[in-house]
Scaffold this active site. Structure first.
Site, mmCIF file in Angstrom:
data_model
loop_
_atom_site.group_PDB
_atom_site.id
_atom_site.type_symbol
_atom_site.label_atom_id
_atom_site.label_comp_id
_atom_site.label_asym_id
_atom_site.label_seq_id
_atom_site.Cartn_x
_atom_site.Cartn_y
_atom_site.Cartn_z
ATOM 1 N N MET A 50 0.830 -1.204 0.000
ATOM 2 C CA MET A 50 0.000 0.000 0.000
ATOM 3 C C MET A 50 0.867 1.258 0.000
ATOM 4 O O MET A 50 0.374 2.363 0.236
ATOM 5 C CB MET A 50 -0.952 0.000 1.193
ATOM 6 C CG MET A 50 -2.017 -1.071 1.095
ATOM 7 S SD MET A 50 -3.552 -0.680 1.958
ATOM 8 C CE MET A 50 -2.958 -0.435 3.628
ATOM 9 N N GLY A 85 11.028 -3.020 5.783
ATOM 10 C CA GLY A 85 10.278 -4.271 5.759
ATOM 11 C C GLY A 85 9.804 -4.605 4.359
ATOM 12 O O GLY A 85 9.940 -5.741 3.894
ATOM 13 N N HIS A 86 9.247 -3.604 3.665
ATOM 14 C CA HIS A 86 8.856 -3.818 2.273
ATOM 15 C C HIS A 86 10.077 -4.149 1.412
ATOM 16 O O HIS A 86 10.017 -5.013 0.539
ATOM 17 C CB HIS A 86 8.187 -2.563 1.708
ATOM 18 C CG HIS A 86 6.922 -2.180 2.382
ATOM 19 N ND1 HIS A 86 6.827 -1.105 3.228
ATOM 20 C CD2 HIS A 86 5.672 -2.724 2.343
ATOM 21 C CE1 HIS A 86 5.580 -0.983 3.661
ATOM 22 N NE2 HIS A 86 4.867 -1.961 3.157
#
Length: 288
Positions: free
Chosen positions: A30, A36-37
């Site tokens: 999103m 983390g992504h």
């Protein structure tokens, strides 16, 4: 790195890659990306020939009182991170591209979506399953990547892929944390300096739970009692839930074993944060 905004252009590019015999990884996000992504992108790039990342704030997974309007967005910044981590194509559609004005078809799931976050966000996982189904149908990836921080989401996607016979491998990636232990989240930007400090109670409670499990505790009530007592030491923490659930069906259990999930949702101020650990996984480390 290429950016596309339409399903037709996304599908056309992936078909070209498939004709060349290339494997494709998909990382749905999103946006407002963080490390983390980035770990999902790195994993995809390491095991697929091409990587697609979607950046789409999915409106149908937000309830009427949730933070759809204020969810953080910075597409230019996102693109910089995606390119740095080797992503080949970014899909960044408008809402109307994903959902026609008279859109009326949804993918829902029973059992796994009724506990934890699903108990207080009744439409959330229907929205997640629907958008992931649309992305899977459009991209037809070989592998799709999710973070373990949203452990219930990961379990639901695994079950959906199994139940609906999608030809894709679902890969979960470990939680990425700040040096002080706080799990990386786009919503961390909502926290004031005082709230950011208070939010560390989540990771400290997770570590306490892991210590108890390592010491042989297998009784859910005892484990949860200790973790809730720890959370109660932080005045700014408003606990939504702390639960021990079966790692496959997400249902509460009285005694647990390796592979089961200990999860929590806690509000610090107005910001809802989640964290979890799987029993048997390595303990988290952080600076005191």
């Amino acid at each position: 790195m290429k950016t596309v905004t339409t399903i037709a252009d996304l599908r056309a590019q992936v078909k070209e890659w498939k004709k060349e015999g290339l494997t494709v990884g998909l990382c749905p996000t999103m946006g407002y990306l963080h490390e983390g992504h980035a770990s999902l992108m790195d994993k995809s790039v390491s095991c697929c020939d091409r990587t697609v990342a979607s950046v789409f704030v999915n409106p149908i997974q937000f309830g009427p009182t949730e933070d759809l309007a204020t969810y953080p967005r910075d597409f230019e910044r996102d693109c910089q991170l995606l390119e740095e981590h080797g992503v080949d194509l970014v899909f960044h559609p408008e809402d109307r591209e994903m959902y026609a004005e008279d859109f009326s078809t949804f993918v829902d799931m029973q059992v796994l979506s009724t506990t934890l976050c699903g108990a207080s966000r009744p439409i959330h996982f229907r929205g997640v399953c629907t958008v992931i189904t649309k992305l899977l149908n459009t991209v037809n990836p070989d592998k799709i990547f999710f973070g373990q921080k949203d452990a219930q989401q990961l379990a639901i996607i695994r079950r959906m892929v199994r139940d609906l016979n999608f030809d894709v491998e679902v890969i979960g990636c470990p939680i990425v944390r700040e040096p002080d232990g706080l799990a990386k989240s786009s919503r961390n930007t909502y926290l004031s300096a005082e709230e950011r400090k208070a939010a560390l109670i989540l990771s400290r409670s997770i570590r306490l739970g892991q210590d108890l499990c390592e010491g042989g505790e297998r009784n859910s009530a005892a484990l949860l009692g200790a973790m809730k007592d720890k959370l109660a030491t932080e005045p700014m923490a408003n606990v939504e839930y702390v639960e021990v659930v079966n790692g496959e069906n997400m249902q509460p259990i009285d005694t647990f074993q390796e592979g089961d999930l200990v999860a929590m949702a806690v509000r610090i101020g107005s910001t809802r944060l989640i964290d979890n650990f799987t029993v048997g996984d390595p303990k988290i480390t952080f600076a005191e």
